[in-house]
Scaffold this motif. Sequence first.
Motif, PDB file in Angstrom:
ATOM      1  N   LEU A 121       0.831  -1.205   0.000  1.00  0.00           N
ATOM      2  CA  LEU A 121       0.000   0.000   0.000  1.00  0.00           C
ATOM      3  C   LEU A 121       0.864   1.253   0.000  1.00  0.00           C
ATOM      4  O   LEU A 121       0.571   2.221  -0.695  1.00  0.00           O
ATOM      5  CB  LEU A 121      -0.944  -0.006   1.206  1.00  0.00           C
ATOM      6  CG  LEU A 121      -2.095  -0.995   1.123  1.00  0.00           C
ATOM      7  CD1 LEU A 121      -2.816  -1.108   2.467  1.00  0.00           C
ATOM      8  CD2 LEU A 121      -3.078  -0.603   0.030  1.00  0.00           C
ATOM      9  N   PHE A 122       1.937   1.236   0.781  1.00  0.00           N
ATOM     10  CA  PHE A 122       2.844   2.384   0.829  1.00  0.00           C
ATOM     11  C   PHE A 122       3.478   2.649  -0.537  1.00  0.00           C
ATOM     12  O   PHE A 122       3.601   3.790  -0.962  1.00  0.00           O
ATOM     13  CB  PHE A 122       3.923   2.150   1.895  1.00  0.00           C
ATOM     14  CG  PHE A 122       4.900   3.283   2.011  1.00  0.00           C
ATOM     15  CD1 PHE A 122       4.538   4.473   2.625  1.00  0.00           C
ATOM     16  CD2 PHE A 122       6.181   3.166   1.493  1.00  0.00           C
ATOM     17  CE1 PHE A 122       5.428   5.524   2.729  1.00  0.00           C
ATOM     18  CE2 PHE A 122       7.083   4.209   1.590  1.00  0.00           C
ATOM     19  CZ  PHE A 122       6.712   5.390   2.214  1.00  0.00           C
ATOM     20  N   MET A 123       3.872   1.590  -1.229  1.00  0.00           N
ATOM     21  CA  MET A 123       4.490   1.751  -2.550  1.00  0.00           C
ATOM     22  C   MET A 123       3.514   2.357  -3.560  1.00  0.00           C
ATOM     23  O   MET A 123       3.925   3.021  -4.499  1.00  0.00           O
ATOM     24  CB  MET A 123       5.012   0.415  -3.080  1.00  0.00           C
ATOM     25  CG  MET A 123       6.249  -0.071  -2.369  1.00  0.00           C
ATOM     26  SD  MET A 123       7.582   1.127  -2.529  1.00  0.00           S
ATOM     27  CE  MET A 123       8.113   1.288  -0.840  1.00  0.00           C
ATOM     28  N   ARG A 124       2.237   2.155  -3.344  1.00  0.00           N
ATOM     29  CA  ARG A 124       1.215   2.660  -4.287  1.00  0.00           C
ATOM     30  C   ARG A 124       0.489   3.902  -3.750  1.00  0.00           C
ATOM     31  O   ARG A 124      -0.535   4.299  -4.294  1.00  0.00           O
ATOM     32  CB  ARG A 124       0.194   1.556  -4.540  1.00  0.00           C
ATOM     33  CG  ARG A 124       0.824   0.326  -5.145  1.00  0.00           C
ATOM     34  CD  ARG A 124      -0.127  -0.824  -5.141  1.00  0.00           C
ATOM     35  NE  ARG A 124       0.527  -2.024  -5.644  1.00  0.00           N
ATOM     36  CZ  ARG A 124       0.077  -3.244  -5.476  1.00  0.00           C
ATOM     37  NH1 ARG A 124      -1.054  -3.439  -4.834  1.00  0.00           N
ATOM     38  NH2 ARG A 124       0.728  -4.268  -5.952  1.00  0.00           N
ATOM     39  N   ILE A 125       1.041   4.505  -2.721  1.00  0.00           N
ATOM     40  CA  ILE A 125       0.333   5.575  -2.020  1.00  0.00           C
ATOM     41  C   ILE A 125       0.131   6.826  -2.872  1.00  0.00           C
ATOM     42  O   ILE A 125      -0.814   7.582  -2.651  1.00  0.00           O
ATOM     43  CB  ILE A 125       1.038   5.908  -0.687  1.00  0.00           C
ATOM     44  CG1 ILE A 125       0.045   6.530   0.277  1.00  0.00           C
ATOM     45  CG2 ILE A 125       2.256   6.772  -0.907  1.00  0.00           C
ATOM     46  CD1 ILE A 125       0.498   6.517   1.697  1.00  0.00           C
ATOM     47  N   ASP A 126       0.990   7.055  -3.879  1.00  0.00           N
ATOM     48  CA  ASP A 126       0.819   8.277  -4.682  1.00  0.00           C
ATOM     49  C   ASP A 126      -0.444   8.250  -5.519  1.00  0.00           C
ATOM     50  O   ASP A 126      -0.888   9.301  -5.974  1.00  0.00           O
ATOM     51  CB  ASP A 126       2.022   8.614  -5.558  1.00  0.00           C
ATOM     52  CG  ASP A 126       3.046   7.553  -5.737  1.00  0.00           C
ATOM     53  OD1 ASP A 126       2.922   6.489  -5.151  1.00  0.00           O
ATOM     54  OD2 ASP A 126       3.990   7.810  -6.485  1.00  0.00           O
ATOM     55  N   SER A 127      -1.053   7.087  -5.705  1.00  0.00           N
ATOM     56  CA  SER A 127      -2.308   7.024  -6.457  1.00  0.00           C
ATOM     57  C   SER A 127      -3.513   6.781  -5.537  1.00  0.00           C
ATOM     58  O   SER A 127      -4.608   6.527  -6.022  1.00  0.00           O
ATOM     59  CB  SER A 127      -2.228   5.916  -7.512  1.00  0.00           C
ATOM     60  OG  SER A 127      -2.052   4.658  -6.884  1.00  0.00           O
ATOM     61  N   MET A 128      -3.297   6.891  -4.236  1.00  0.00           N
ATOM     62  CA  MET A 128      -4.357   6.614  -3.275  1.00  0.00           C
ATOM     63  C   MET A 128      -5.249   7.845  -3.072  1.00  0.00           C
ATOM     64  O   MET A 128      -4.765   8.975  -3.013  1.00  0.00           O
ATOM     65  CB  MET A 128      -3.732   6.197  -1.933  1.00  0.00           C
ATOM     66  CG  MET A 128      -4.703   5.604  -0.944  1.00  0.00           C
ATOM     67  SD  MET A 128      -3.885   5.065   0.583  1.00  0.00           S
ATOM     68  CE  MET A 128      -3.173   3.521   0.059  1.00  0.00           C
ATOM     69  N   ASN A 129      -6.530   7.595  -2.969  1.00  0.00           N
ATOM     70  CA  ASN A 129      -7.506   8.631  -2.663  1.00  0.00           C
ATOM     71  C   ASN A 129      -7.158   9.275  -1.314  1.00  0.00           C
ATOM     72  O   ASN A 129      -6.668   8.603  -0.411  1.00  0.00           O
ATOM     73  CB  ASN A 129      -8.887   7.955  -2.618  1.00  0.00           C
ATOM     74  CG  ASN A 129      -9.981   8.904  -2.257  1.00  0.00           C
ATOM     75  OD1 ASN A 129     -10.069   9.350  -1.113  1.00  0.00           O
ATOM     76  ND2 ASN A 129     -10.831   9.205  -3.211  1.00  0.00           N
ATOM     77  N   VAL A 130      -7.451  10.557  -1.149  1.00  0.00           N
ATOM     78  CA  VAL A 130      -7.119  11.279   0.080  1.00  0.00           C
ATOM     79  C   VAL A 130      -7.799  10.659   1.302  1.00  0.00           C
ATOM     80  O   VAL A 130      -7.175  10.516   2.357  1.00  0.00           O
ATOM     81  CB  VAL A 130      -7.496  12.780  -0.048  1.00  0.00           C
ATOM     82  CG1 VAL A 130      -7.278  13.506   1.259  1.00  0.00           C
ATOM     83  CG2 VAL A 130      -6.696  13.433  -1.161  1.00  0.00           C
TER      84      VAL A 130
END
Length: 189
Positions: A121-130
């Motif tokens: 999840l951390f590795m993909r955090i830049d595309s995560m909803n606020v």
Amino acid sequence: MIIYGQHNIYSFRLFDYTDCPEGPILPGAHSIERFLIEEHLHSIIEMYHLERKDCAAHLLNFPYKLKIPLEYCIVEVIFAELLHMPTPRYLEIAYGAILIELCKLQPSTMPQVLAQATEMLFMRIDSMNVSCFDRFVNWFSYHLSNFQFRWSWEDWDSCLTLDEDHPKPKFIRETMLKCMRYAYYLKMC
């Protein structure tokens, strides 16, 4: 992270079969077996979400646990519920409490699977909803506060070179601030 949806039924995909070590194979992302396993796990959470210990015990006693990598399925389903948009079904703290109980009941495997999920999840955090970002911060800081704030922070050293407004350093900063609040409360007791 893949989300499939049709007729308001969504499946959250965090893991695939390559993420699981040797042992039972995780059913494919589109397989009916995976959907049935998830549905059963969601119904266990629905039935026992108010009693974290009972919920964790029932999740770990899944009928076909020897045929699947159960811990991976459980973690994926719990994160699917926690990160569900626009809001999770239950209070965010319920999911955190269930995950803590799962780690206590299955200390040989659950913490490692949860750490792997956190890393993914951390590795993909830049595309995560606020909203999901905030829930992830809240869950992670709460989880750390229950496990003596231990984490392999050096694995995230690369964030030091990023702009401070980038989602990764921001996640670490907000998690640390929440952890400091939890630690301060513990020192007051």
